[in-house]
Structure formats: structure tokens, C-alpha cells
Design a protein around this motif. Structure first.
Motif, PDB file in Angstrom:
ATOM      1  N   ALA A 137      18.591  35.618 -15.949  1.00 52.23           N
ATOM      2  CA  ALA A 137      19.109  34.260 -16.113  1.00 52.23           C
ATOM      3  C   ALA A 137      18.330  33.254 -15.272  1.00 52.23           C
ATOM      4  CB  ALA A 137      20.592  34.219 -15.737  1.00 52.23           C
ATOM      5  N   LEU A 138      17.862  33.686 -14.103  1.00 49.34           N
ATOM      6  CA  LEU A 138      17.189  32.769 -13.188  1.00 49.34           C
ATOM      7  C   LEU A 138      15.670  32.855 -13.261  1.00 49.34           C
ATOM      8  CD1 LEU A 138      19.457  33.225 -10.027  1.00 49.34           C
ATOM      9  CD2 LEU A 138      19.654  31.544 -11.867  1.00 49.34           C
ATOM     10  N   GLY A 139      15.134  33.755 -14.096  1.00 45.39           N
ATOM     11  CA  GLY A 139      13.690  33.879 -14.224  1.00 45.39           C
ATOM     12  C   GLY A 139      13.031  34.469 -12.990  1.00 45.39           C
ATOM     13  N   ILE A 140      13.671  35.473 -12.391  1.00 42.89           N
ATOM     14  CA  ILE A 140      13.182  36.085 -11.155  1.00 42.89           C
ATOM     15  C   ILE A 140      12.543  37.431 -11.470  1.00 42.89           C
ATOM     16  CG2 ILE A 140      13.860  37.029  -8.917  1.00 42.89           C
ATOM     17  CD1 ILE A 140      16.219  35.044  -8.967  1.00 42.89           C
ATOM     18  N   ARG A 141      11.377  37.676 -10.899  1.00 44.42           N
ATOM     19  CA  ARG A 141      10.725  38.983 -11.006  1.00 44.42           C
ATOM     20  C   ARG A 141      10.988  39.788  -9.737  1.00 44.42           C
ATOM     21  NH1 ARG A 141       4.935  38.602 -14.010  1.00 44.42           N
ATOM     22  NH2 ARG A 141       5.543  37.182 -15.684  1.00 44.42           N
ATOM     23  N   PHE A 142      11.184  41.082  -9.906  1.00 46.12           N
ATOM     24  CA  PHE A 142      11.345  41.977  -8.765  1.00 46.12           C
ATOM     25  C   PHE A 142      10.077  42.801  -8.574  1.00 46.12           C
ATOM     26  CE2 PHE A 142      15.753  40.963  -8.627  1.00 46.12           C
ATOM     27  CZ  PHE A 142      16.241  41.441  -7.412  1.00 46.12           C
ATOM     28  N   TYR A 143       9.576  42.799  -7.351  1.00 42.00           N
ATOM     29  CA  TYR A 143       8.524  43.718  -6.948  1.00 42.00           C
ATOM     30  C   TYR A 143       9.164  44.695  -5.968  1.00 42.00           C
ATOM     31  CZ  TYR A 143       5.514  40.404  -9.248  1.00 42.00           C
ATOM     32  OH  TYR A 143       4.937  39.594 -10.197  1.00 42.00           O
ATOM     33  N   THR A 144       9.441  45.896  -6.458  1.00 43.09           N
ATOM     34  CA  THR A 144      10.212  46.863  -5.690  1.00 43.09           C
ATOM     35  C   THR A 144       9.280  47.800  -4.934  1.00 43.09           C
ATOM     36  OG1 THR A 144      10.341  48.303  -7.634  1.00 43.09           O
ATOM     37  CG2 THR A 144      12.143  46.757  -7.293  1.00 43.09           C
ATOM     38  N   VAL A 145       9.670  48.144  -3.711  1.00 43.64           N
ATOM     39  CA  VAL A 145       8.802  48.921  -2.837  1.00 43.64           C
ATOM     40  C   VAL A 145       9.577  50.092  -2.232  1.00 43.64           C
ATOM     41  CG1 VAL A 145       7.224  48.870  -0.874  1.00 43.64           C
ATOM     42  CG2 VAL A 145       7.581  46.785  -2.251  1.00 43.64           C
ATOM     43  N   GLU A 146       9.105  51.299  -2.508  1.00 45.28           N
ATOM     44  CA  GLU A 146       9.587  52.486  -1.795  1.00 45.28           C
ATOM     45  C   GLU A 146       8.714  52.614  -0.553  1.00 45.28           C
ATOM     46  OE1 GLU A 146      10.261  57.231  -2.717  1.00 45.28           O
ATOM     47  OE2 GLU A 146       8.373  56.269  -3.282  1.00 45.28           O
ATOM     48  N   THR A 181      14.913  54.255 -10.331  1.00 46.04           N
ATOM     49  CA  THR A 181      15.698  53.023 -10.222  1.00 46.04           C
ATOM     50  C   THR A 181      14.814  51.852  -9.824  1.00 46.04           C
ATOM     51  OG1 THR A 181      17.704  54.245  -9.644  1.00 46.04           O
ATOM     52  CG2 THR A 181      17.619  51.922  -9.017  1.00 46.04           C
ATOM     53  N   LEU A 182      13.931  52.051  -8.848  1.00 43.74           N
ATOM     54  CA  LEU A 182      13.016  50.990  -8.440  1.00 43.74           C
ATOM     55  C   LEU A 182      12.098  50.588  -9.590  1.00 43.74           C
ATOM     56  CD1 LEU A 182      11.994  52.190  -4.852  1.00 43.74           C
ATOM     57  CD2 LEU A 182      13.610  50.382  -5.458  1.00 43.74           C
ATOM     58  N   GLN A 183      11.641  51.571 -10.351  1.00 42.91           N
ATOM     59  CA  GLN A 183      10.786  51.263 -11.500  1.00 42.91           C
ATOM     60  C   GLN A 183      11.556  50.483 -12.561  1.00 42.91           C
ATOM     61  OE1 GLN A 183       9.653  55.375 -12.172  1.00 42.91           O
ATOM     62  NE2 GLN A 183       7.558  55.000 -11.487  1.00 42.91           N
ATOM     63  N   SER A 184      12.791  50.875 -12.813  1.00 44.21           N
ATOM     64  CA  SER A 184      13.596  50.179 -13.827  1.00 44.21           C
ATOM     65  C   SER A 184      13.865  48.739 -13.418  1.00 44.21           C
ATOM     66  CB  SER A 184      14.921  50.916 -14.041  1.00 44.21           C
ATOM     67  OG  SER A 184      14.712  52.200 -14.584  1.00 44.21           O
ATOM     68  N   LEU A 185      14.216  48.529 -12.151  1.00 43.40           N
ATOM     69  CA  LEU A 185      14.501  47.176 -11.684  1.00 43.40           C
ATOM     70  C   LEU A 185      13.278  46.284 -11.825  1.00 43.40           C
ATOM     71  CD1 LEU A 185      16.468  45.201 -10.403  1.00 43.40           C
ATOM     72  CD2 LEU A 185      15.868  46.132  -8.158  1.00 43.40           C
ATOM     73  N   ALA A 186      12.104  46.835 -11.548  1.00 45.86           N
ATOM     74  CA  ALA A 186      10.877  46.051 -11.678  1.00 45.86           C
ATOM     75  C   ALA A 186      10.545  45.773 -13.142  1.00 45.86           C
ATOM     76  CB  ALA A 186       9.720  46.785 -10.997  1.00 45.86           C
ATOM     77  N   VAL A 187      10.548  46.812 -13.969  1.00 47.05           N
ATOM     78  CA  VAL A 187      10.160  46.655 -15.374  1.00 47.05           C
ATOM     79  C   VAL A 187      11.118  45.716 -16.104  1.00 47.05           C
ATOM     80  CG1 VAL A 187       9.970  47.856 -17.579  1.00 47.05           C
ATOM     81  CG2 VAL A 187       8.957  48.860 -15.529  1.00 47.05           C
ATOM     82  N   GLU A 188      12.407  45.875 -15.879  1.00 45.20           N
ATOM     83  CA  GLU A 188      13.395  45.084 -16.623  1.00 45.20           C
ATOM     84  C   GLU A 188      13.435  43.627 -16.189  1.00 45.20           C
ATOM     85  OE1 GLU A 188      17.223  46.943 -17.191  1.00 45.20           O
ATOM     86  OE2 GLU A 188      16.346  48.933 -16.997  1.00 45.20           O
TER      87      GLU A 188
END
Length: 661
Positions: A311-320, A337-344
Motif C-alpha cells: 500500500a505504501l510502495g515500500i521495498r524490503f531488503y532483508t538480511v540474515e 521467510t526473508l526471501q518471501s518478504l523481499a520478493v513480495e
């Protein structure tokens, strides 16, 4: 229904003893933000520079929610997206506009509950090394840490020095250091140890398996609660990016956040083992899920975070951040989970011993050529995920867009922006904002309760308050509500009310209030546990203290000018007003007879309550309420106790304290 009626009656009795309302009526109203915001979808283009130079606005095609969007704008928002050179064969070539270079906004987020000890140290160092290379001129970033509380270590700033100083403070801040993720190792051993200890000496495997199932249930439920709460906090924090122009992104550090939280513990209990145990004890054969009492594959708040980001147009760059780990179910679940959050959300995931060089290269590539597609979302459904599809007619150029977008309703925008203040306001035990529950009933395995958030009276005439609350329970976000209320006079209490349902287990109640004229913001956080009626012969649920008075009470869009306000232990009561003490008494299925309920008030002024025989009939819970007339209590601290007996034997008790001016 019996209990709900009892509560209405008790509050009515309070109202009957109230002082007359002020002569001039309160000018009350609930307003809601109106209008439709422009929807935006950020798109990454990759390909040879000469191919990227051929991209033009007219070359994009956009589908949202399965429907083609005919009218939209497409703007290059990055310096490498150069305009297409004019066709020299044209006599009067149309000049191409230069791309708009927009600064990026970053939220650097450390999820402490889901960082291992080694991961925490590496996460801070990775952030230091990465920020220095990915921040361009005009970019801003903030540093937020989710530990014992949600803390903003550095508000949004363009100063790299200020960001690095915040990260240095975080390294030494023991209040933002949690061992929960690192404790997984000994929890796994604790599940396995009973089996090794018992062995053949225990006389059989049945007790060992029972203990293992109990431990699995305990650890899995705890992980689900922590993950649910922490994802809800993350969702509130990213609301700070609501009014920021694209591009905007979250740099999210975590090692053990799992979409299917707790399920990895079930890998220790195979379905065949549980089936054999059922046969050995002449029980009906059941599945692993039914034997452990745990459901598998719960989504928790993960999808809500993805929707908010969409909704807000935010990208996630997730880091293990933790070093490279051996493959296991729990490591795989966390990485997935980290991959899904980033891809989606249209971003990228960095796992398996990531280096600063890899992170910087991946992020710069992702931000290398951005285009922003904007359109009017009128007519599209709100607050639901809508699939997104973007095509481009330029050869050799690949398009990568987020898989979904969400058009927020006006009410949802207001709620999210208000709750986002919780991530920046410093928590204080002395906050004048108070929030609590009045227990109503028990039905179908859930409690119903009246949630109340109370903003303090202010001397400012014509105050306008935005009040919001979020209740996170073990299985879901049980409530999320907000309202705007305006009062004409001064020194008027303002309350937001909502009826919520909660299963037994832990909860976190976050409340936020903002006065628009002065821009004062208050926040509060309350953690507690709703008991399970089967855990004891009798449970006394949530004894609360209420006092009546004038004010602005908003519930379900309706406003009334008087009511009863919840008071915490240290909120002084007015001795000139009546006081109500309300609790819910619940019994287990084993208790069939009526209950004798004794109430005792200890303090400066003697008050006696008549004996109460609570006949619940077919109900599991019944309300206990005691009314104290006005001017009956002298100043001082009071201790209210409830003792529940069955046939003379004490089977349950509860208590609370309150203060009288």
C-alpha cells in the motif's frame, strides 16, 4: 448475553450517580480522512544501457486486480534512466524530459528478538558498512530497534555521521539486547533430553512422549506469540514512510523470523510416533496436529506487513546477519521467510553469510533504474491485495515489479499513520494516555471485552484528538481501531471504545493519541495474559476500576457525552464520584456447583460488600461488580481482593489496587 447485560446495568448505575453534565453541551464529532490518494507502483528495469535509453512512458502496460489500467503516468526517478534520444528522422522531434532524481528514504530496522548474538553484532557492522555506500546525496534514513520496546535510535536524517553514531549507541545498549533467538539451541536440547534420560529406565516411552509434546506446544506457542507481536510492531514502524515520496525501502535485519512460526519444533514429533503413542494408550489414532494441539502453517502478521508495504510502495531488503549456518528445518524456514518478504515487496534478500559488498551491489543494481507508475485507484476494492502485472515493449529490458498492491481505505490510512507514532515516541511509565479492558463474557473459547483508550483532559479549548489502538494476540491482531474526536470546551476527557474478542494467552495493547492543534503525541504499551478457564478450578479475570464523568466517548462512529473511564493502579480516583469494581469469574468444566464469591477492600475507609452466590447455570463465566457510592472513600491506596470458594474450599482469587485523591 447475561454477562453483557450485567455490564450495561453496572455502567447505567454509575451513570445514574453522576454529577449533572456541564451546562454548555460538548461539540463532539468523529471525522475521517476523505479523498482518494494516488496509487503508485515502483518498477525496476534491467538491461544494457542502450536498451534502457529507449524506454519511454508510452511503452508501459499495467494491470491491477486483473484489469488493465488505461490511464497512468510513468516517471523515471533515478539518474541512470536517461531519456530516449530523439529520432533524427523526425523533422520536429518531441523533446524528452530528463528523469526526476528523487532522494531515497530508508528505515534501518533491527528485530532484536529474532537476531542471534552473533547475528546482532554482524547486523550492526553490516549496517555501518552498507549505509556509507548506498546513501546518495539527499537520501535520508532512520534507525529503529525492536527490543524490550520499540525505539527510534535516530529519526530520519541526511547525516551519515548521525546514523553511524546511533548504530554505535545500539552496540552498547543493553536494553536492546535479547537472547530469545539464541535460546533456540537449548530449547531443542530440552525437547530431546527427556527421551535420553528416561530411556528404558522409565518403564516405557509414553511419559517421555507426553513431556516432549508439552514442551513442543510450549515453545511453538511462545514463538508464534513473539513473531506475531514483532511483525505487528514492524507493521506500525513502516507506517512512518506513509507520507514519504518514492523510492523508499526498509533494511530489515533478522535471523529467525518465520512465516510459519513454531512449526520447526514439530519436526521432532513424527506423525508415526504420535500414532504409535495413541495405540499404546488405547486412544483413537490422531494426527500430529490433533495430538499436540497445534495448528500447522499459521500466517500470523506476515501477510499484513506485505500488504502494508504494498500500500505504501515500500521495498524490503532483508538480511540474515548471522554467519553461514548448517542446513536445518528452522534455518530453512527463516531464510525462506526473508526471501518471501523481499520478493513480495519488490526487494531482495541477502542470506547465507552475506558480505557488505554483496549487499551494496544488490541494492545499487535494484535502485539503478527505477520507474514510478501512478494511477487513480477509484473503483478498485480497498484494503485487499490486488495482483500487479507490468509489461514493457523495449527489447532486452527486463521488468521487475512487486507482485501485488493495496489501495487503502481512508480509515485504514488514518489508523496506520496514527499507530506509526508508536515507533518514534519514547515510552514512559508516566504517560497520561491510558488504555485497558473491561471483561464482558466468555463464549466459544474466547473472551469478549470492551477496549478503552483515554486521552488526558487538556486546557486547550477546541482540542481535536486522534486516538488509535492495536491489540496483538497469540493468533492474530485482535483489534485495530482509530477515531478523531473534537471537543468545544477545555479539560474534557476523550475516550475511544471498541468491543474485541481474545483467546486465552498473552497480548500486547498499543495505544496512541495525537492532539492536532498542539501536535502533542502520547503512546502507551501494555502486556498481559488472558487466563485459560481450564488451567484452574476458577479464574478471576481482569479486575478493573471505573469512574463516571463527562467526556467524549466514541464507539462504532457514535459519540456520547458521558460514560465511565477505566483507571490504572496509579491513576487517582475522584472521591466525590462513585466507583465501580468489575471482574469476570470463570470456572473450569470440572466445577458444576454455584460459587461463593467474597470481595474485600482494604484501605483508609472501611467498605463492606454483601456475600455473593454466583450461580452460572450453563455459563462458564459470570460478572462480579461492586458499586461504591460517591464520597465513601478517603484519600489513600486501596487493595481490592476477590476470593472464590466452592463448598467452602478456595479455588481461585484475583486482586487489583487503586489510588484515591
Amino acid at each position: 448475553m447475561l454477562v453483557r447485560t450485567a455490564l450495561v446495568l453496572s455502567l447505567a448505575l454509575l451513570a445514574a450517580q453522576e454529577e449533572p453534565p456541564p451546562p454548555s453541551p460538548l461539540d463532539l464529532g468523529v471525522t475521517e480522512e476523505t479523498g482518494t490518494a494516488l496509487a503508485q507502483i515502483d518498477v525496476t528495469l534491467t538491461g544494457p544501457p542502450e536498451a534502457l535509453a529507449q524506454v519511454r512512458r508510452e511503452g508501459f502496460q499495467l494491470w491491477v486486480g486483473g484489469k488493465k489500467v488505461e490511464t497512468f503516468t510513468a516517471d523515471a526517478v533515478c539518474p541512470t534512466a536517461t531519456p530516449r534520444p530523439p529520432d533524427r528522422t523526425e523533422e520536429s522531434p518531441v523533446p524528452q524530459e530528463a528523469p526526476v532524481v528523487r532522494p531515497a528514504t530508508w528505515l534501518v530496522y533491527f528485530d532484536q528478538w529474532h537476531l542471534t548474538q552473533s547475528g546482532r553484532a554482524r547486523a550492526i557492522q553490516l549496517a555501518k558498512d552498507t549505509l556509507a555506500q548506498i546513501l546518495n546525496e539527499g537520501d535520508r534514513a532512520a534507525v529503529v530497534s525492536n527490543g524490550r520496546s520499540l525505539v527510534t535510535l535516530q529519526p530520519f536524517t541526511e547525516s551519515l555521521d548521525a546514523l553511524l553514531a546511533a548504530l554505535a549507541r545500539l552496540e552498547k545498549d543493553v536494553t536492546q539486547f535479547e537472547t530469545y533467538a539464541s535460546d533456540e539451541e537449548w530449547k531443542l536440547q530440552n525437547i530431546l533430553e527427556p527421551g535420553r534420560q528416561a530411556g528404558d529406565r522409565s518403564g516405557g516411552g509414553q511419559p517421555t512422549l507426553d513431556r516432549m509434546i508439552r514442551q513442543v506446544r510450549l515453545y511453538a506457542e511462545e514463538e508464534r506469540w513473539r513473531t506475531q507481536r514483532d511483525l505487528a510492531r514492524l507493521g506500525m514502524a513502516i507506517g512512518r514512510l506513509a507520507d514519504v515520496d518514492a523510492p523508499k525501502a526498509v533494511l530489515y535485519f533478522a535471523d529467525t523470523t518465520r512465516r510459519n512460526a513454531g512449526d520447526h519444533y514439530l519436526s521432532f514429533l513424527s506423525a508415526s510416533t504420535v500414532a504409535k503413542n495413541a495405540l499404546a494408550t488405547n486412544q483413537q489414532m490422531g494426527t500430529l496436529e490433533s495430538q499436540t494441539g497445534l495448528s500447522i502453517g499459521g500466517e500470523l502478521s506476515f501477510d499484513r506487513v506485505v500488504k502494508e508495504a504494498a500500500a505504501l510502495g515500500i521495498r524490503f531488503y532483508t538480511v540474515e546477519a548471522q554467519p553461514l549456518q548448517e542446513s536445518s528445518v528452522r534455518v530453512h524456514d527463516a531464510q525462506k521467510t526473508l526471501q518471501s518478504l523481499a520478493v513480495e515487496t519488490g526487494g531482495k534478500a541477502f542470506i547465507n553469510g552475506v558480505t557488505p559488498k554483496r549487499m551494496v551491489g544488490g541494492i545499487k543494481e535494484d535502485f539503478g533504474c527505477l520507474w514510478l507508475l501512478s494511477f487513480d485507484p477509484t473503483g478498485l476494492p480497498t484494503d485487499v491485495a490486488l495482483p500487479v502485472r507490468v509489461l514493457l515493449d523495449v527489447p532486452k529490458v527486463k521488468v521487475r515489479a512487486r507482485g501485488q498492491t493495496v489501495v487503502q481505505s481512508a480509515q485504514q490510512r488514518v489508523t496506520n499513520r496514527l499507530l506509526a507514532h508508536f515507533a518514534v515516541e519514547t515510552e514512559s511509565a508516566a504517560s497520561p494516555l491510558r488504555a485497558g479492558f473491561v471483561p464482558l463474557a466468555w463464549k466459544d473459547g474466547k473472551f469478549s471485552a470492551l477496549l478503552q483508550v483515554v486521552a488526558p483532559p487538556t486546557a486547550l479549548p477546541g482540542a481535536t484528538w486522534d486516538l488509535g489502538a492495536s491489540v496483538v494476540a497469540i493468533e492474530k491482531i485482535a483489534a485495530e481501531t482509530s477515531a478523531r474526536t473534537q471537543v468545544a470546551g477545555s479539560n474534557v476527557a476523550v475516550a475511544l471504545e471498541s468491543v474485541v474478542e481474545l483467546k486465552p494467552g498473552p497480548f500486547e495493547l498499543v495505544a496512541v493519541a495525537r492532539e492536532l492543534t498542539s501536535d502533542k503525541v502520547f503512546s502507551s504499551r501494555t502486556e498481559g495474559t488472558w487466563p485459560d478457564p481450564e488451567d484452574a478450578l476458577a479464574e478471576v479475570v481482569q479486575p478493573v476500576v471505573l469512574q463516571p464523568g463527562p467526556g467524549a466517548f466514541t464507539r462504532d462512529g457514535m459519540v456520547r457525552k458521558s460514560g465511565s473511564l477505566v483507571h490504572r493502579a496509579d491513576d487517582p480516583l475522584d472521591a466525590a464520584r462513585p466507583t465501580a469494581l468489575v471482574a469476570l469469574v470463570c470456572r473450569s468444566k470440572m466445577v458444576k456447583t454455584s460459587l461463593d464469591v467474597t470481595r474485600v477492600l482494604e484501605g483508609a475507609s472501611p467498605v463492606e460488600f454483601p456475600p455473593l452466590a454466583l450461580d452460572l447455570k450453563d455459563e462458564r463465566c459470570g460478572q462480579v461488580r461492586d458499586m461504591i457510592p460517591a464520597r465513601s472513600l478517603g484519600p489513600g491506596r486501596y487493595h481490592y481482593r476477590i476470593v472464590v470458594r466452592e463448598k467452602g474450599t478456595v479455588i481461585g482469587n484475583g486482586e487489583t489496587t487503586f489510588l484515591v485523591e
